[in-house]
Design an enzyme around this catalytic site. Structure first.
Site, PDB file in Angstrom:
ATOM      1  N   TYR A   1       9.853 -17.845  23.260  1.00 34.33           N
ATOM      2  CA  TYR A   1       8.563 -17.393  23.803  1.00 34.33           C
ATOM      3  C   TYR A   1       7.931 -18.450  24.715  1.00 34.33           C
ATOM      4  O   TYR A   1       7.315 -18.115  25.720  1.00 34.33           O
ATOM      5  CB  TYR A   1       7.603 -17.024  22.669  1.00 34.33           C
TER       6      TYR A   1
ATOM      7  N   ARG B   1       1.078  -1.808  11.545  1.00 32.79           N
ATOM      8  CA  ARG B   1       0.657  -0.609  12.262  1.00 32.79           C
ATOM      9  C   ARG B   1       1.064   0.731  11.690  1.00 32.79           C
ATOM     10  O   ARG B   1       0.671   1.749  12.224  1.00 32.79           O
ATOM     11  CB  ARG B   1       1.167  -0.698  13.708  1.00 32.79           C
TER      12      ARG B   1
ATOM     13  N   ASP C   1       0.689 -14.656  12.734  1.00 34.48           N
ATOM     14  CA  ASP C   1       1.768 -14.436  13.701  1.00 34.48           C
ATOM     15  C   ASP C   1       2.521 -15.738  13.907  1.00 34.48           C
ATOM     16  O   ASP C   1       1.960 -16.821  13.716  1.00 34.48           O
ATOM     17  CB  ASP C   1       1.217 -13.933  15.041  1.00 34.48           C
TER      18      ASP C   1
ATOM     19  N   ARG D   1       7.062  -7.362   7.969  1.00 32.99           N
ATOM     20  CA  ARG D   1       5.996  -6.714   8.744  1.00 32.99           C
ATOM     21  C   ARG D   1       5.300  -5.612   7.948  1.00 32.99           C
ATOM     22  O   ARG D   1       4.849  -4.615   8.512  1.00 32.99           O
ATOM     23  CB  ARG D   1       6.528  -6.175  10.078  1.00 32.99           C
TER      24      ARG D   1
ATOM     25  N   ARG E   1      -7.813  -2.414  13.461  1.00 32.94           N
ATOM     26  CA  ARG E   1      -7.359  -2.759  14.812  1.00 32.94           C
ATOM     27  C   ARG E   1      -8.294  -2.180  15.871  1.00 32.94           C
ATOM     28  O   ARG E   1      -8.449  -2.733  16.944  1.00 32.94           O
ATOM     29  CB  ARG E   1      -5.950  -2.229  15.023  1.00 32.94           C
TER      30      ARG E   1
HETATM   31  O1  CP3 Z   1       5.049  -9.331   7.889  1.00 35.72           O
HETATM   32  C1  CP3 Z   1       3.814  -9.169   7.895  1.00 35.72           C
HETATM   33  O2  CP3 Z   1       3.304  -8.112   7.494  1.00 35.72           O
HETATM   34  C2  CP3 Z   1       2.917 -10.298   8.300  1.00 35.72           C
HETATM   35  C3  CP3 Z   1       2.467 -10.234   9.647  1.00 35.72           C
HETATM   36  C4  CP3 Z   1       3.338 -10.645  10.824  1.00 35.72           C
HETATM   37  C5  CP3 Z   1       2.961 -10.338  12.151  1.00 35.72           C
HETATM   38  N1  CP3 Z   1       3.839 -10.944  12.981  1.00 35.72           N
HETATM   39  C6  CP3 Z   1       1.799  -9.537  12.551  1.00 35.72           C
HETATM   40  C7  CP3 Z   1       1.822  -8.848  13.850  1.00 35.72           C
HETATM   41  C8  CP3 Z   1       4.504 -11.400  10.884  1.00 35.72           C
HETATM   42  C9  CP3 Z   1       5.367 -11.971   9.768  1.00 35.72           C
HETATM   43  C10 CP3 Z   1       4.799 -11.593  12.263  1.00 35.72           C
HETATM   44  C11 CP3 Z   1       5.938 -12.401  12.738  1.00 35.72           C
HETATM   45  C12 CP3 Z   1       6.359 -12.282  14.133  1.00 35.72           C
HETATM   46  N2  CP3 Z   1       5.588 -12.212  15.253  1.00 35.72           N
HETATM   47  C13 CP3 Z   1       7.711 -12.321  14.553  1.00 35.72           C
HETATM   48  C14 CP3 Z   1       8.882 -12.507  13.638  1.00 35.72           C
HETATM   49  C15 CP3 Z   1       9.234 -11.290  12.892  1.00 35.72           C
HETATM   50  C16 CP3 Z   1       9.913 -10.229  13.704  1.00 35.72           C
HETATM   51  O3  CP3 Z   1       9.453  -9.096  13.667  1.00 35.72           O
HETATM   52  O4  CP3 Z   1      10.915 -10.564  14.332  1.00 35.72           O
HETATM   53  C17 CP3 Z   1       7.721 -12.220  15.950  1.00 35.72           C
HETATM   54  C18 CP3 Z   1       8.933 -12.204  16.841  1.00 35.72           C
HETATM   55  C19 CP3 Z   1       6.362 -12.160  16.388  1.00 35.72           C
HETATM   56  C20 CP3 Z   1       5.853 -12.122  17.778  1.00 35.72           C
HETATM   57  C21 CP3 Z   1       5.095 -10.886  18.014  1.00 35.72           C
HETATM   58  N3  CP3 Z   1       3.845 -10.597  17.497  1.00 35.72           N
HETATM   59  C22 CP3 Z   1       5.487  -9.768  18.804  1.00 35.72           C
HETATM   60  C23 CP3 Z   1       6.809  -9.658  19.536  1.00 35.72           C
HETATM   61  C24 CP3 Z   1       4.446  -8.830  18.740  1.00 35.72           C
HETATM   62  C25 CP3 Z   1       4.324  -7.521  19.482  1.00 35.72           C
HETATM   63  C26 CP3 Z   1       5.305  -6.531  19.071  1.00 35.72           C
HETATM   64  C27 CP3 Z   1       5.212  -6.128  17.635  1.00 35.72           C
HETATM   65  O5  CP3 Z   1       6.146  -6.408  16.884  1.00 35.72           O
HETATM   66  O6  CP3 Z   1       4.203  -5.553  17.256  1.00 35.72           O
HETATM   67  C28 CP3 Z   1       3.461  -9.357  17.884  1.00 35.72           C
HETATM   68  C29 CP3 Z   1       2.192  -8.707  17.492  1.00 35.72           C
HETATM   69  C30 CP3 Z   1       1.989  -8.481  16.047  1.00 35.72           C
HETATM   70  N4  CP3 Z   1       2.147  -9.402  15.061  1.00 35.72           N
HETATM   71  C31 CP3 Z   1       1.545  -7.273  15.477  1.00 35.72           C
HETATM   72  C32 CP3 Z   1       1.411  -7.510  14.097  1.00 35.72           C
HETATM   73  C33 CP3 Z   1       0.923  -6.565  13.035  1.00 35.72           C
HETATM   74  C34 CP3 Z   1       1.260  -5.983  16.248  1.00 35.72           C
HETATM   75  C35 CP3 Z   1       0.039  -6.056  17.075  1.00 35.72           C
HETATM   76  C36 CP3 Z   1      -1.093  -5.261  16.539  1.00 35.72           C
HETATM   77  O7  CP3 Z   1      -1.073  -4.818  15.385  1.00 35.72           O
HETATM   78  O8  CP3 Z   1      -2.053  -5.086  17.282  1.00 35.72           O
END
Ligand code: CP3
Length: 342
Positions: free
Chosen positions: A153, A31, A76, A27, A40
């Site tokens: 999910y 953020r 994502d 990640r 964003r």
């Molecule tokens: O690693 C990276 O930098 C690449 C980007 C990336 C995102 N999501 C961007 C994102 C990756 C690899 C993911 C994978 C992802 N998404 C997972 C597996 C990794 C982990 O953390 O377990 C999961 C479970 C998700 C599902 C998901 N997407 C959730 C639960 C959420 C909300 C909560 C959170 O972690 O922020 C997201 C949204 C998301 N995906 C954001 C980002 C940067 C945040 C939303 C935003 O920035 O507005």
């Protein structure tokens, strides 16, 4: 094939000798970076994901800002349910929401598994553009969610601490669960293969909620599908499996076609090495909350972690994603410590 200036990650995954381990952060595009927060405010989540120029820009931000040894494409894991025909909403501050959950045989029958590459063409374009902009600086990582985590999910409809609806579905209707898991697996294999064709040098499979399953249930509902994916991709790119929490599966997975295994902070480097008999490259496992320590202590802890894992067959990473409250200079200290550790 690789004209990479920095191929530490690929060398580590091939088990070749390196002068220091590569480092990146799960990640890492996100953020805690002010330049990400700026974007964003202008574009909603799926606009950022679906616009190749924005996704490429966000992917490059941590490479420039903190000097990681790999880029991971900004996307994502939930683009797979979308490609299968399921609506996914991202509610800012709240996380994902899938209004129509999977419950019945009919629901599963209506899921599509074809034309993934075309439907997720924006990911392929983002990969190609990022690859071009990286200009060989560091490798590019593609990714997908693991079938069990995606099922979580699709059945639950949103995040959960216990995943009890997803488990209830698997335990009471195992036949339906396996049909769904297989459909997700088939789609994911096509998707990851397309990503390697579009420019991903490595792919990682995130099984974020694997640890909510008992060893026996993991072996039934998660492991066979992870192994199918690793087998299917083995001639395309090195695969890193990240079954978060599932330390009990390390031995079996170390004997799979995967090149690397991600681990979290609930297992010590020593025990992880013992369980995997030094057969596979390990990745992890810094507790992201430790990035809140003062910079000098972060560096001390990172160096200790490298001594414990050893420099070879090791990729420095966190044990799960970086959280939004981490100061950028602390994230950079994590990376710097690895480069100083020579
Ligand atoms: O690693 C990276 O930098 C690449 C980007 C990336 C995102 N999501 C961007 C994102 C990756 C690899 C993911 C994978 C992802 N998404 C997972 C597996 C990794 C982990 O953390 O377990 C999961 C479970 C998700 C599902 C998901 N997407 C959730 C639960 C959420 C909300 C909560 C959170 O972690 O922020 C997201 C949204 C998301 N995906 C954001 C980002 C940067 C945040 C939303 C935003 O920035 O507005």
């Amino acid at each position: 094939m690789s004209q990479l200036k920095n191929d530490l990650l690929l060398k580590a995954l091939r088990g070749e000798n390196v002068e220091r381990p590569p480092v990146w952060m799960m990640r890492q595009a996100g953020r805690y970076l002010p330049e990400y927060i700026g974007l964003r405010e202008k574009y909603d989540f799926f606009t950022r994901v679906q616009t190749p120029e924005l996704a490429a820009e966000i992917t490059l931000q941590p490479v420039r800002r903190i000097g990681v040894d790999a880029a991971i494409i900004f996307s994502d894991i939930l683009v797979i349910p979308q490609a299968m025909g399921v609506e996914v909403l991202m509610e800012e501050g709240k996380g994902p929401h899938l209004p129509k959950v999977i419950k019945t045989q009919n629901d599963i029958n209506s899921l599509s598994t074809d034309a993934v590459e075309a439907k997720l063409d924006y990911v392929m374009k983002a990969l190609a553009l990022t690859k071009q902009e990286l200009n060989g600086e560091v490798p590019l990582i593609g990714f997908a969610g693991a079938p069990w985590t995606i099922l979580c999910y699709m059945v639950e409809g949103k995040g959960s601490k216990t995943w009890e609806k997803a488990k209830q579905f698997c335990f009471t209707q195992p036949e339906l669960a396996h049909q769904l898991l297989q459909k997700i697996t088939d789609t994911t294999i096509l998707y990851l293969k397309a990503q390697t064709k579009a420019g991903a040098d490595v792919v990682q499979v995130f099984d974020s909620w694997a640890g909510s399953l008992s060893p026996e249930d993991f072996k039934c509902f998660a492991q066979p599908y992870l192994i199918q994916i690793a087998d299917a991709l083995k001639d395309d790119a090195p695969v890193i499996l990240f079954p978060k929490g599932s330390w009990y599966a390390l031995k079996d997975l170390s004997e799979s076609s995967a090149s690397g295994l991600g681990i979290d902070w609930c297992i010590s480097p020593k025990i992880a090495r013992e369980l995997t008999s030094d057969k596979i490259t390990l990745q992890g496992n810094f507790d992201p909350a430790k990035l809140l320590l003062p910079v000098a202590e972060i560096k001390k802890e990172v160096k200790k972690m490298i001594r414990e894992f050893g420099v070879q067959k090791y990729i420095v990473n966190l044990g799960h994603g970086i959280t939004p409250n981490i100061p950028v200079d602390h994230a950079k200290a994590f990376v710097d410590a690895v480069k100083e550790s020579l």
